[in-house]
Design a protein around this motif. Structure first.
Motif, short mmCIF file in Angstrom:
data_model
loop_
_atom_site.label_atom_id
_atom_site.label_comp_id
_atom_site.label_asym_id
_atom_site.label_seq_id
_atom_site.Cartn_x
_atom_site.Cartn_y
_atom_site.Cartn_z
N MET A 1 0.84 -1.18 0.00
CA MET A 1 0.00 0.00 0.00
C MET A 1 0.88 1.23 0.00
N ARG A 2 0.50 2.22 -0.76
CA ARG A 2 1.24 3.47 -0.81
C ARG A 2 0.42 4.59 -0.20
N ILE A 3 1.11 5.42 0.52
CA ILE A 3 0.48 6.58 1.14
C ILE A 3 1.07 7.82 0.47
N GLY B 1 1.49 13.90 1.15
CA GLY B 1 0.67 14.77 2.00
C GLY B 1 0.06 14.02 3.17
N THR B 2 -0.46 12.85 2.90
CA THR B 2 -1.04 12.03 3.97
C THR B 2 0.05 11.60 4.96
N SER B 3 1.21 11.25 4.44
CA SER B 3 2.32 10.85 5.30
C SER B 3 2.73 12.00 6.22
N LEU C 1 4.11 5.39 11.02
CA LEU C 1 3.54 5.20 9.67
C LEU C 1 3.79 6.43 8.80
N GLY C 2 3.58 7.59 9.38
CA GLY C 2 3.83 8.83 8.63
C GLY C 2 5.30 8.97 8.25
N TRP C 3 6.20 8.70 9.19
CA TRP C 3 7.64 8.79 8.94
C TRP C 3 8.05 7.83 7.83
N ARG D 1 9.59 8.91 4.17
CA ARG D 1 10.87 8.36 3.69
C ARG D 1 10.68 7.62 2.37
N ALA D 2 9.61 6.85 2.25
CA ALA D 2 9.37 6.10 1.02
C ALA D 2 9.06 7.05 -0.14
#
Length: 80
Positions: free
Chosen positions: A1-3, A6-8, A66-68, A72-73
């Motif tokens: 799954m990709r976030i 902005g959401t991250s 999760l945001g971090w 990074r991704a």
């Protein structure tokens, strides 16, 4: 799954905000007259709110992680 980036960033900011808010709450809880009986033992008010604080720290940490990871991704994908 990709976030999305902005959401991250939102999740990371929420995690940091959660820690700031709950540290302040924990300090106020510790200093509250309602938290301790006259003999120095914790009240039910203290126990319930301490559990709430610990759970909130854990959830804030998980959301921040999760945001971090998402930030990074997204920067690795953008650099490629």
């Amino acid at each position: 799954m990709r976030i999305s980036r902005g959401t991250s960033l939102f999740l990371l900011a929420f995690g940091v905000w959660s820690w700031i808010i709950w540290i302040t709450f924990a300090k106020n809880l510790w200093d509250s007259d309602r938290s301790w009986t006259p003999d120095g033992s914790p009240t039910a008010y203290f126990v319930v709110h301490a559990v709430l604080t610990v759970v909130s720290f854990l959830l804030g940490t998980a959301i921040g992680v999760l945001g971090w990871r998402g930030v990074r991704a997204s920067s690795r994908v953008g650099a490629s």
